[in-house]
Scaffold this active site. Structure first.
Site, PDB file in Angstrom:
ATOM      1  N   ASN A 208       0.848  -1.192   0.000  1.00 48.56           N
ATOM      2  CA  ASN A 208       0.000   0.000   0.000  1.00 48.56           C
ATOM      3  C   ASN A 208       0.885   1.244   0.000  1.00 48.56           C
ATOM      4  O   ASN A 208       2.112   1.142   0.044  1.00 48.56           O
ATOM      5  CB  ASN A 208      -0.968  -0.021   1.199  1.00 48.56           C
ATOM      6  CG  ASN A 208      -0.235  -0.009   2.525  1.00 48.56           C
ATOM      7  OD1 ASN A 208       0.486   0.931   2.828  1.00 48.56           O
ATOM      8  ND2 ASN A 208      -0.400  -1.057   3.306  1.00 48.56           N
ATOM      9  N   LYS A 286       8.750 -18.396  -8.712  1.00 42.57           N
ATOM     10  CA  LYS A 286       8.131 -17.323  -9.505  1.00 42.57           C
ATOM     11  C   LYS A 286       7.028 -17.892 -10.412  1.00 42.57           C
ATOM     12  O   LYS A 286       7.266 -18.877 -11.112  1.00 42.57           O
ATOM     13  CB  LYS A 286       9.213 -16.630 -10.346  1.00 42.57           C
ATOM     14  CG  LYS A 286       8.700 -15.412 -11.058  1.00 42.57           C
ATOM     15  CD  LYS A 286       9.743 -14.751 -11.907  1.00 42.57           C
ATOM     16  CE  LYS A 286       9.082 -13.694 -12.773  1.00 42.57           C
ATOM     17  NZ  LYS A 286       9.913 -13.289 -13.888  1.00 42.57           N
ATOM     18  N   ILE A 305      -3.202  -6.616  14.350  1.00 44.54           N
ATOM     19  CA  ILE A 305      -2.172  -6.492  15.388  1.00 44.54           C
ATOM     20  C   ILE A 305      -2.668  -5.607  16.530  1.00 44.54           C
ATOM     21  O   ILE A 305      -2.546  -5.939  17.710  1.00 44.54           O
ATOM     22  CB  ILE A 305      -0.871  -5.935  14.764  1.00 44.54           C
ATOM     23  CG1 ILE A 305      -0.445  -6.835  13.597  1.00 44.54           C
ATOM     24  CG2 ILE A 305       0.235  -5.850  15.805  1.00 44.54           C
ATOM     25  CD1 ILE A 305       0.653  -6.269  12.735  1.00 44.54           C
ATOM     26  N   LYS A 341     -11.932  -2.371  18.359  1.00 47.12           N
ATOM     27  CA  LYS A 341     -10.561  -2.882  18.539  1.00 47.12           C
ATOM     28  C   LYS A 341     -10.183  -2.978  20.018  1.00 47.12           C
ATOM     29  O   LYS A 341      -9.276  -3.702  20.366  1.00 47.12           O
ATOM     30  CB  LYS A 341      -9.581  -1.963  17.825  1.00 47.12           C
ATOM     31  CG  LYS A 341      -9.897  -1.788  16.347  1.00 47.12           C
ATOM     32  CD  LYS A 341      -8.729  -2.177  15.495  1.00 47.12           C
ATOM     33  CE  LYS A 341      -9.007  -1.872  14.034  1.00 47.12           C
ATOM     34  NZ  LYS A 341      -8.024  -2.458  13.140  1.00 47.12           N
TER      35      LYS A 341
HETATM   36  O1  C5P Z   1      -9.085  -1.497  10.659  1.00 43.62           O
HETATM   37  P1  C5P Z   1      -8.129  -0.448  10.229  1.00 43.62           P
HETATM   38  O2  C5P Z   1      -7.040  -0.993   9.321  1.00 43.62           O
HETATM   39  O3  C5P Z   1      -8.725   0.792   9.659  1.00 43.62           O
HETATM   40  O4  C5P Z   1      -7.421   0.007  11.597  1.00 43.62           O
HETATM   41  C1  C5P Z   1      -6.364   0.882  11.626  1.00 43.62           C
HETATM   42  C2  C5P Z   1      -5.558   0.674  12.863  1.00 43.62           C
HETATM   43  O5  C5P Z   1      -5.367  -0.700  13.135  1.00 43.62           O
HETATM   44  C3  C5P Z   1      -4.166   1.246  12.741  1.00 43.62           C
HETATM   45  O6  C5P Z   1      -3.758   1.660  14.017  1.00 43.62           O
HETATM   46  C4  C5P Z   1      -3.357   0.046  12.257  1.00 43.62           C
HETATM   47  O7  C5P Z   1      -1.984   0.170  12.599  1.00 43.62           O
HETATM   48  C5  C5P Z   1      -4.024  -1.081  12.996  1.00 43.62           C
HETATM   49  N1  C5P Z   1      -4.014  -2.372  12.275  1.00 43.62           N
HETATM   50  C6  C5P Z   1      -3.245  -3.425  12.751  1.00 43.62           C
HETATM   51  N2  C5P Z   1      -3.289  -4.641  12.121  1.00 43.62           N
HETATM   52  C7  C5P Z   1      -4.069  -4.825  11.040  1.00 43.62           C
HETATM   53  C8  C5P Z   1      -4.865  -3.772  10.548  1.00 43.62           C
HETATM   54  C9  C5P Z   1      -4.805  -2.542  11.195  1.00 43.62           C
HETATM   55  O8  C5P Z   1      -2.526  -3.232  13.734  1.00 43.62           O
HETATM   56  N3  C5P Z   1      -4.097  -6.019  10.446  1.00 43.62           N
END
Ligand code: C5P
Length: 397
Positions: A208, A286, A305, A341
């Site tokens: 991304n 590949k 995470i 979260k």
């Molecule tokens: O759900 P979303 O991606 O919008 O959430 C954003 C927050 O969650 C950010 O703080 C990002 O670092 C964390 N995040 C994460 N692991 C993921 C997706 C998002 O820690 N797989």
């Protein structure tokens, strides 16, 4: 930051003892002085002559050395330093420290000292994971001993896992953070930053557009307030900040592992743009292009995470901060995200293309906490970072 600091370096008898030679050089390069102490076992692995040549000071080895006792008693030796660093701290040395044994010069100094003590453990992975070592580690932390590492990776014994001595720059970073007085001195803060790369095959990946700018600025601001920062970053555009314990990862799964290995921390800020999905069953070789045939990718969900750490039953950081990049109804969506979260604060921002925030140098955020939504004026990402670090220092008290 290390200039003029006096480090009493206790070298334990682990294979990694050889790294102390480089550590001594790097400390002296930064203007610190190093008084070396070696255990008997350490002398089997590196020669006292190399150690003293690099330190520019003689090595202290014996508890019962009449000449040295007359010149400088061991009690005095334990007090002249600004910090006692034990590297490598073996399982044996940690056990002795935890139990208060004082059968040789190194352990006697550790018992007699009234200066802060930092250990850099290094041992075989099974020894590190052994309940006895983990018990000792908890006791030592409880006694106020600072801990740097160990790292996970290939080990000299052929096994893989946590147990490697932290790299020299990481040990230096931990020392610098320790000496850097500020409202966050003595606090350990985790920051995730940057994008993740999810492999399709060995040469292709899904990524991304995150540059890592905001996470890096936050880490820098925390360091300047004196925190020991563990910085876990994906492949970012911007260079990682100085003075942090750095872990560079590629994938979301690796990021989660690095985050879990970094715990416990006082606070954690999740600024990384983690990929929501990875390619399920990425190809080990590949994928060949075949005319008229398209590969089909199927996806698997990546671990969240932030949610994993925010919802930990034991060992949860005291303050967990997430980010929310939204394009509409910013406050409503971010407030719901905070609930979902389980984090304490959400830093929300509007990343609609017309704001120019994504990839830009400015940010306009809303801080969402128990106290409600607080909109900050548009400002540079560095200023957002400074303000957030300041708020974090106030919250940790
Ligand atoms: O759900 P979303 O991606 O919008 O959430 C954003 C927050 O969650 C950010 O703080 C990002 O670092 C964390 N995040 C994460 N692991 C993921 C997706 C998002 O820690 N797989």
């Amino acid at each position: 930051m290390l200039a003029g600091k006096r480090i009493l370096l206790i070298i334990g008898g682990g294979i990694a003892a050889y790294k102390c030679l480089d550590l001594i050089r790097r400390l002296r390069e930064r203007g610190a002085s190093v008084t070396p102490v070696m255990t008997r076992a350490a002398e089997e692995l590196v020669t006292p002559l190399s150690v003293s040549a690099l330190a520019g000071e003689e090595v202290h080895r014996d508890l019962f050395d009449l000449t040295k006792e007359a010149e400088m008693g061991h009690i005095q030796l334990s007090r002249v330093a600004d910090l006692v660093l034990v590297a490598p701290a073996t399982a044996d040395l940690m056990a002795k420290m935890a139990q208060g044994l004082a059968g040789d010069l190194a352990t006697t100094l550790l018992m007699a000292t009234d200066t802060p003590v930092m250990i850099a453990p290094a041992m075989n992975v099974r020894m590190w994971e052994h309940p006895a070592t983990q018990r000792n580690l908890a006791l030592l932390r409880g006694d106020g001993v600072r801990v740097v590492g160990p790292e996970a990776g290939d080990m000299a014994c052929g096994e893989f896992g946590p147990g490697r001595l932290s790299e020299v720059p990481d040990i230096i970073a931990a020392l610098e953070a320790h000496f850097n007085a500020g409202p966050l001195a003595g606090r350990r803060v985790l920051v995730t930053s940057g994008p993740t790369h999810e492999p399709i095959d060995p040469v292709r990946y899904i990524a991304n557009r995150s540059s890592g700018a905001q996470g890096t600025a936050i880490a820098r601001a925390l360091v300047s307030l004196g925190a020991q920062v563990v910085f876990v970053t994906g492949p970012a555009d911007v260079a990682p900040p100085d003075g942090v314990v750095l872990h560079q990862v590629e994938t979301a799964q690796q990021m989660l592992e690095a985050v879990e290995a970094a715990l416990p921390v006082d606070a954690a800020i999740f600024a990384a743009a983690v990929a929501d999905w990875r390619v399920d069953g990425a190809s080990a070789s590949k994928i060949k292009k075949e005319v008229g045939k398209m590969p089909t990718l199927s996806f698997a969900e990546n671990p969240d995470i932030l949610a994993t750490v925010a919802q930990m039953k034991t060992g949860r950081p005291g303050l967990v901060v997430g980010f929310a990049a939204e394009t509409d109804d910013v406050v409503a969506h971010a407030t719901a995200k905070r609930e979902r979260k389980g984090c304490d604060w959400i830093v929300a921002n509007d990343v609609s293309p017309e704001t120019g925030i994504m990839g830009g140098s400015e940010n306009a955020v809303v801080l969402i906490s128990d106290d409600g939504a607080e909109a900050w004026p548009r400002m540079g990402k560095d200023q957002v970072a400074e303000r957030l670090a300041q708020r974090l220092a106030e919250a940790l008290g």
